[in-house]
Design a protein around this motif. Sequence first.
Motif, mmCIF file in Angstrom:
data_model
loop_
_atom_site.group_PDB
_atom_site.id
_atom_site.type_symbol
_atom_site.label_atom_id
_atom_site.label_comp_id
_atom_site.label_asym_id
_atom_site.label_seq_id
_atom_site.Cartn_x
_atom_site.Cartn_y
_atom_site.Cartn_z
ATOM 1 N N ALA A 198 56.731 21.806 -36.937
ATOM 2 C CA ALA A 198 56.406 20.730 -36.214
ATOM 3 C C ALA A 198 54.823 20.394 -35.910
ATOM 4 O O ALA A 198 54.235 19.708 -35.916
ATOM 5 C CB ALA A 198 56.920 20.689 -34.701
ATOM 6 N N LEU A 199 54.103 21.928 -35.573
ATOM 7 C CA LEU A 199 52.705 21.858 -35.270
ATOM 8 C C LEU A 199 52.002 21.470 -36.516
ATOM 9 O O LEU A 199 50.898 20.758 -36.505
ATOM 10 C CB LEU A 199 52.396 23.207 -34.992
ATOM 11 N N LYS A 200 52.416 21.932 -37.834
ATOM 12 C CA LYS A 200 51.731 21.491 -39.147
ATOM 13 C C LYS A 200 51.834 20.071 -39.259
ATOM 14 O O LYS A 200 50.774 19.488 -39.655
ATOM 15 C CB LYS A 200 52.788 22.291 -40.056
ATOM 16 N N GLN A 201 53.069 19.564 -38.967
ATOM 17 C CA GLN A 201 53.223 18.173 -39.532
ATOM 18 C C GLN A 201 52.373 17.303 -38.422
ATOM 19 O O GLN A 201 51.916 16.369 -38.990
ATOM 20 C CB GLN A 201 54.664 17.629 -39.252
ATOM 21 N N GLU A 202 52.410 17.698 -37.179
ATOM 22 C CA GLU A 202 51.533 16.984 -36.338
ATOM 23 C C GLU A 202 49.785 16.942 -36.604
ATOM 24 O O GLU A 202 49.421 16.016 -36.625
ATOM 25 C CB GLU A 202 51.506 17.591 -34.894
ATOM 26 N N GLN A 203 49.528 18.176 -37.062
ATOM 27 C CA GLN A 203 48.232 18.418 -37.526
ATOM 28 C C GLN A 203 47.802 17.174 -38.724
ATOM 29 O O GLN A 203 46.764 16.986 -38.831
ATOM 30 C CB GLN A 203 47.894 19.753 -37.788
ATOM 31 N N PHE A 239 40.594 23.023 -41.388
ATOM 32 C CA PHE A 239 40.889 24.463 -41.229
ATOM 33 C C PHE A 239 42.118 24.562 -40.546
ATOM 34 O O PHE A 239 43.003 25.702 -40.501
ATOM 35 C CB PHE A 239 39.655 25.041 -40.843
ATOM 36 N N ASP A 240 42.115 23.911 -39.407
ATOM 37 C CA ASP A 240 43.521 24.146 -38.222
ATOM 38 C C ASP A 240 44.630 24.019 -39.081
ATOM 39 O O ASP A 240 45.820 24.480 -38.868
ATOM 40 C CB ASP A 240 43.274 22.958 -37.346
ATOM 41 N N TYR A 241 44.515 22.861 -40.055
ATOM 42 C CA TYR A 241 45.771 22.374 -40.843
ATOM 43 C C TYR A 241 46.200 23.760 -41.381
ATOM 44 O O TYR A 241 47.406 23.991 -41.783
ATOM 45 C CB TYR A 241 45.644 21.109 -41.584
#
Length: 592
Positions: A198-203, A239-241
Motif C-alpha cells: 500500500a505504501l509503495k503504491q501510494e508513493q 528514492f523513497d519509492y
Amino acid sequence: MQNFSLQKNKGKKIGEFNTLIPYLRKHKIALLFGSIFTIFTNVIALYSPLILKQIIDFLQEKASKEVILEQVWIFLGIAFISGVFKFAMRQTTVVVSRKIEFEFLNDYLKHLQSLPISFFNKNRTGDLMALGTNDLSSVRNVLGPGIMYTTNTLVTFCTALYFMIGISSTLTFFALLPFPLMSILTWSLIRVNHKNTALKQEQFGRINSTAQENLSGIRVIKAYVQEALEIQKFDKLSFDYLKKNMAVTIVSGGMHAGLAFLTALGFCGILWVGGKMVITGEITLGSFVAFNTYLTMLVWPMIAFGWVMNIFQQGYTSLGRINKVLHTIPDEENVTEKLDKNSPIDIEFKNVSFGYEPNETVLQNINLKLPAGTSLGIVGKIGSGKTSLVNLLSRLYEVGEGEILLNGKNIQSYTLKDVREIIGCVLQETFLFSDSIANNIRFGVPDEQMDKVLETAELSQLKENIDEFPMKFETILGERGITLSGGQKQRTAIARALIKQPKVLILDDSLSAVDTQTEDEILKGLKKVMESRTTLIVAHRISTVQNCDKIIVIEEGKISEEGTHEELLNLGGTYFEFHERQLLQEELVETE
Ligand code: ADP
C-alpha cells in the motif's frame, strides 16, 4: 459543497474483490474453458513421472529395446499434448485478463467523468492516473496469472499427492512434514507485505502526480530557473519509492528463500527414508525416481503459492485504492422537471449561500433576479466570490443554503446534463486541447459544420488571426502544435461557448487578455447574440460591463451594490470608485 459521498464497502475482507464479480461473470465461459485447459495441462503432465518409472523399471529388468522405445514415444506424446493444452490455457486466461483490464479501465474513466469538480479538487491528477495504470495492472495480474496459477497449484497439488500416496503413503507423510511450516511462513510474510505494498503504491501515485505537474508546469519551472530544485525534489520522491519497493522485495525475497530452504529440508528427509525403502525393496528404484519427480512438481506449486499470494495481496491492495474512487458516487439526482432548451431562461438566486468547506462562507445570502434575455455584469475585487457565483449556475458546485431557480424551478430539479447543455460558459482559465482550432471551437457540438465555426470565430474576433496561420482553422494546438496568445485563447473559448448557441451565456473574466478595442468589437458582436440569451459577464474592467442591463458589485461574498451603470455611478460607492480609478489609469497610460 461536495455533492458526492463515499458508498460503504458492503463486503468484509473479500469486499474489495467484489468489484470484479460482474467482469468475471461476463467472461465466465472463457474462464471455464481456461480452468478446464489448466486442469488438463496439469493432469496430463503428471502422467510423465509414471512413464519415467516404467522406463527405469524396464531398464532394470533389461527389457527389449522396442518396449522401452514405446514408453519413450508415450512420454513424448504426453509432453506434446500437455504443451498444446498449456498454450490453450494461456490463450484463454491471459486474454480474458487483458479484456477485463480494458473494460475495467473504460469503466474507471467513465466513472471519473461522472464525478463532480469538488472530487478533483481533493484528488491529484497523477494519483488518479496511477490508479488507472499501475494499480490496474496489479489487478490484472490477479485475473490472469493469479487465477491461472491458483488453478495450476491446486490441480498439481491434489493430483501429485494422489500419485505419491499411490507409490507410498509413508513417504508421502514425510514429504508433507515441512508444508505446515511453509504455510505459516507464507501467510505471515504476506501480511507484512500488504502494508508495504500500500505504501509503495501510494508513493507511486505521488511520483506520478509530481511528474505530471512538472511537465505541465515546465514553462514556469524554466522561467524561474527551478530545474535543479525540481530534479532534487523528484530524486527524493524516487528514492523513497525505491526504498518502499525494496521493502516489498526483501519480504517476498525472504519468503522465496524460506520456501526453498524448507523444500530442500524435505528432500533430505525423503532421500533418507526413501533411500532406505529402495534398499529394503519396499519400493522399486523407478517408483522412488517417480516419487521424487512428483515432489519436484509439488515444489513449484508451493513456490508459486507464495508468488500467487503475493499477486493476490498486491491486487487486493490496489483494488482497495481503486475502489475508494469507484465507491465515491455522485449524489442521486432528484429530477422532477424537464428544461425547455429552446426558450430563453429566467434565472433567480434566492438567499443563496455557499462555501467550499463545511464551515466556510464564500457567498452569503445572494438574492438576484435575471429575467430571460437580460444581461448581468458582475464586478468586485479578486477573491470576492464572482467565479464561485457563476460556477453555482453551471452546477460545478451545489449551493449550500437557499436555491437557484431556472424558469421558476429549483436548478436541482433538472438533470445536470440539461442544465449544462443550455449554458455556454467561458471559464476564467482557458483550456485548449491538443487538436485543431476548429475542433477546439466545436468541442461541445462535434458535428457542427465549418461555416458555423467560421461564423462564431468572426463573432469572437478570432477569424482574422487564425486566417494568418498556414493551416488556418486546421492548425493543431498544444504539445505537437502551436501555442496561441492569451487573448487568442480567450477568444477561442468564447467561440467554443457561442457555437453551442446556449440560452445562458457566462463570460468569467473572459476578456481580460484582449485589448480594449478588441473587447469593444467582441461586445458589439455579442450584443445581437445576447438579445435572445440571458448573459452573465464577470469582469474587472468597467468597460466590459457598463452596457449590461444590470450590474452587481460583490464584496466579501455579498452583493453590496446593484443597478445600471448610471445608477451605480450616481450612488457614489465602490462601483463609482472602480470607475474613477480606471479612468485615471487610462489617462495615465495615454499621457505616458
Ligand atoms: P473571484 O472570482 O471574485 O476572484 P472566487 O469566487 O474565485 O473569487 O473565490 C472566492 C473565494 O473562494 C476565495 O477566497 C478563493 O480562495 C476561494 N476559492 C475559490 N475556488 C476555490 C476552490 N476550488 N476550493 C476552495 N476555495 C476556493
